[in-house]
Design a protein around this motif. Structure first.
Motif, PDB file in Angstrom:
ATOM      1  N   ILE A  21      12.333   6.495   4.349  1.00 23.06           N
ATOM      2  CA  ILE A  21      10.635   6.345   4.147  1.00 23.06           C
ATOM      3  C   ILE A  21      10.331   5.134   3.681  1.00 23.06           C
ATOM      4  O   ILE A  21       9.514   4.534   4.042  1.00 23.06           O
ATOM      5  N   LEU A  22      11.019   4.808   2.496  1.00 31.16           N
ATOM      6  CA  LEU A  22      10.781   3.484   1.783  1.00 31.16           C
ATOM      7  C   LEU A  22      10.727   2.217   2.697  1.00 31.16           C
ATOM      8  O   LEU A  22      10.145   1.553   2.789  1.00 31.16           O
ATOM      9  N   GLY A  23      11.859   2.329   3.320  1.00 28.24           N
ATOM     10  CA  GLY A  23      12.356   1.063   4.233  1.00 28.24           C
ATOM     11  C   GLY A  23      11.319   1.116   5.605  1.00 28.24           C
ATOM     12  O   GLY A  23      10.584  -0.003   5.764  1.00 28.24           O
ATOM     13  N   LEU A  24      11.071   2.391   6.080  1.00 27.90           N
ATOM     14  CA  LEU A  24       9.971   2.147   7.062  1.00 27.90           C
ATOM     15  C   LEU A  24       8.429   1.880   6.619  1.00 27.90           C
ATOM     16  O   LEU A  24       7.894   0.942   7.388  1.00 27.90           O
ATOM     17  N   VAL A  25       8.170   2.228   5.578  1.00 25.90           N
ATOM     18  CA  VAL A  25       6.786   1.730   4.887  1.00 25.90           C
ATOM     19  C   VAL A  25       6.910   0.255   4.604  1.00 25.90           C
ATOM     20  O   VAL A  25       5.899  -0.436   4.997  1.00 25.90           O
ATOM     21  N   LEU A  26       8.111  -0.299   3.968  1.00 20.95           N
ATOM     22  CA  LEU A  26       7.959  -1.854   3.838  1.00 20.95           C
ATOM     23  C   LEU A  26       7.968  -2.496   5.095  1.00 20.95           C
ATOM     24  O   LEU A  26       7.456  -3.459   5.289  1.00 20.95           O
ATOM     25  N   LEU A  27       8.726  -1.902   6.345  1.00 21.60           N
ATOM     26  CA  LEU A  27       8.497  -2.892   7.578  1.00 21.60           C
ATOM     27  C   LEU A  27       7.250  -2.585   8.174  1.00 21.60           C
ATOM     28  O   LEU A  27       6.911  -3.657   8.698  1.00 21.60           O
ATOM     29  N   VAL A  28       6.794  -1.420   8.125  1.00 21.71           N
ATOM     30  CA  VAL A  28       5.130  -1.347   8.879  1.00 21.71           C
ATOM     31  C   VAL A  28       4.305  -2.267   7.934  1.00 21.71           C
ATOM     32  O   VAL A  28       3.764  -2.844   8.720  1.00 21.71           O
TER      33      VAL A  28
END
Length: 517
Positions: A21-28
């Motif tokens: 979730i953290l990685g997805l948020v940073l990527l977005v």
């Protein structure tokens, strides 16, 4: 390993779901900043106003644009690691688990190597870091009012750590892009105004002195010109060294746990794959094979059980751990302790297989209605903990709302008597109190209207197998069931205060066969 792998799965899935979730948020966020700059700038401007950055008039395009690539790269790395760990643990994909453990291991090694090198080669490390910091001043520093990210970082360090330059103020003498304009006038600055002691507030909500003499003619009283930021940061780290060491240890332990649990789950998956091969039972109706074999391909298989002419390749340690009888058999002065093949007389092959399936590592079957009476006799004979599991399951089944048949209920009572399962016996007899006594005897009553006699006729049908089972129940327990039935009826009559038929009886089918018919 079973418990460890279960805990490991929960740990890895939970932790790596959060990482995903953290990685997805940073990527977005990174992608939005990079490709939807206008939208992000609008919201970022409002955020900057909230945290009192509006007075600085920062170039948001430049500031956000330089951070977008960092967000994307960090987001992708965290997302990949999180997905590998989460799917590897959740779905049992060994390749993902191996790659995940390898990545975390390399990160841990890199961290340890960095700490060791920093301690052993402190002077060299200090020189490399200092050279890098000085180079950033020479090539990037643009003055107190600059909006460039590196300059903003340097100004915040100068103010927060009350320092000036890497070693001292002289580091700014070579700054090629230093704009010495302050309040609209070019000033002969020796140090940045951010080095002055008269700067008030906390970054970024700052109040600079109107007179720049503190930066033009610095003194120890008005300027931090002789205090280097590198030593100031070192002092800060040394001051809170215990906290930093604690955080480092916690991070290292966390990474080690991730590696250990990944290995545990990976081994569990490997053994599970072997177990899936182990229960390959050749068709008993295959006339071409007179001696079909069941091969439990458990690591270090060291003994074979022979049941009805068929072979079960098993492990002594596993059997001994689960059964005191097997433990005594294999460790005592019995002939079985040295035999490679041990015949189990008067046992059914399928019953033994199901018994093993219920406790063998990584393929533990649940106790269910279809196998509980199948494995209970073996569990009792071999003093297995499964006896308690069987009793608990049957006891829970003897409650209103469960799908029991009269046949099954009577089988439970007979099993409770035979194997001395008191809790089950009490629950089953209590359950019987709410079942019509005719049903317990295998009797069904069919009512039909006889037009010739102008009245109803009743036909009694007796299932002899059920009736025989009921008669096989100990007389004392049949009396107890009758007494509980009478008590239930009396309680019902008192509560309803009438003589209507009982409406709270549990309606049971006689047997599964009658359901199918």
């Amino acid at each position: 390993m079973g418990c460890g792998s279960t805990v490991g799965k929960v740990f890895l899935v939970t932790v790596n779901t959060l990482f995903t979730i953290l990685g997805l948020v940073l990527l977005v966020i990174g992608c939005l900043v990079k490709f939807k700059n206008d939208l992000v700038t609008e919201y970022a401007a409002e955020l900057f106003k909230v945290i009192k950055l509006d007075s600085a008039n920062y170039n948001l395009d430049e500031l956000l644009g330089s951070s977008a690539i960092v967000f994307i790269i960090v987001g992708v790395v965290i997302l990949v690691v999180g997905v590998l760990g989460c799917l590897g643990a959740c779905c049992g994909w060994r390749v993902f688990l191996v790659i995940y453990a390898l990545i975390v291991f390399l990160v841990l090694i890199a961290e340890i190597a960095g700490v060791v090198l920093a301690a052993l080669m402190k002077k060299d490390v200090d020189k490399v870091i200092k050279d890098g910091m000085k180079k950033s001043i020479v090539e990037k520093y643009k003055g107190d009012k600059s909006q460039e990210p590196v300059t903003l970082a340097w100004n915040s360090i100068l103010i927060e750590f009350n320092c000036c330059g890497v070693d001292n103020y002289e580091d700014f003498s070579n700054a090629t892009h230093w704009n010495k304009t302050f309040n609209g006038q070019e000033r002969p600055l020796v140090t940045p105004v951010s080095c002055c002691t008269e700067v008030k507030g906390e970054f970024p909500d700052l109040t600079y002195p109107s007179d720049t003499s503190c930066a033009e003619s610095p003194t120890d009283a008005t300027n931090n010109w002789k205090k280097g930021c590198y030593s100031a940061i070192e002092d800060f780290i040394n001051k809170y060294s215990n906290i930093f060491i604690g955080i480092g240890v916690v991070v290292a332990i966390f990474e080690i746990l991730c590696i250990v649990f990944a290995i545990c789950v990976c081994r569990s998956v490997e053994e599970g794959e072997k177990m899936s091969k182990f229960i390959h039972i050749l068709n008993t109706d295959d006339e071409s094979n007179d001696n079909p074999v069941l091969d439990i391909d458990f690591p270090e298989t060291d003994v074979t059980l022979v049941v009805e002419g068929r072979k079960l390749h098993v492990n002594k340690a596993v059997l001994s751990q689960h059964s005191p009888v097997f433990k005594t058999m294999f460790s005592g002065n019995f002939k079985e302790s040295t035999q490679k093949e041990i015949p189990l007389q008067d046992k059914k092959f399928q019953d033994v297989v199901e018994f093993l399936r219920c406790f063998y590592p990584n393929m533990k079957h649940d106790v269910t209605e279809s196998n509980v009476l199948q494995i209970l006799p073996l569990a009792h004979e071999y003093q297995s903990p499964l006896v308690a599991d069987c009793e608990e399951f049957m006891t829970n089944m003897c409650k209103p709302g469960t799908s029991l048949t009269v046949t099954t209920l009577l089988d439970y009572i007979l099993a409770a008597e035979k194997y001395h399962l008191k809790a089950l016996l009490d629950a089953a007899m209590k359950f019987c109190a709410r079942v019509d006594y005719y049903l317990l005897n295998g009797t069904t009553i069919t009512r039909s209207y006889d037009f010739g006699k102008s009245g109803y006729t009743y036909k009694h049908t007796v299932d002899k197998s059920i009736s025989a089972k009921f008669r096989n129940i100990e007389l004392e327990h049949r009396h107890t069931i009758a007494e509980k039935r009478i008590q239930f009826l009396e309680m019902y009559k008192r509560r309803t205060n009438n003589r209507d038929p009982v409406t709270e009886d549990i309606s049971l089918e006689l047997s599964q066969e009658s359901n199918q018919e």
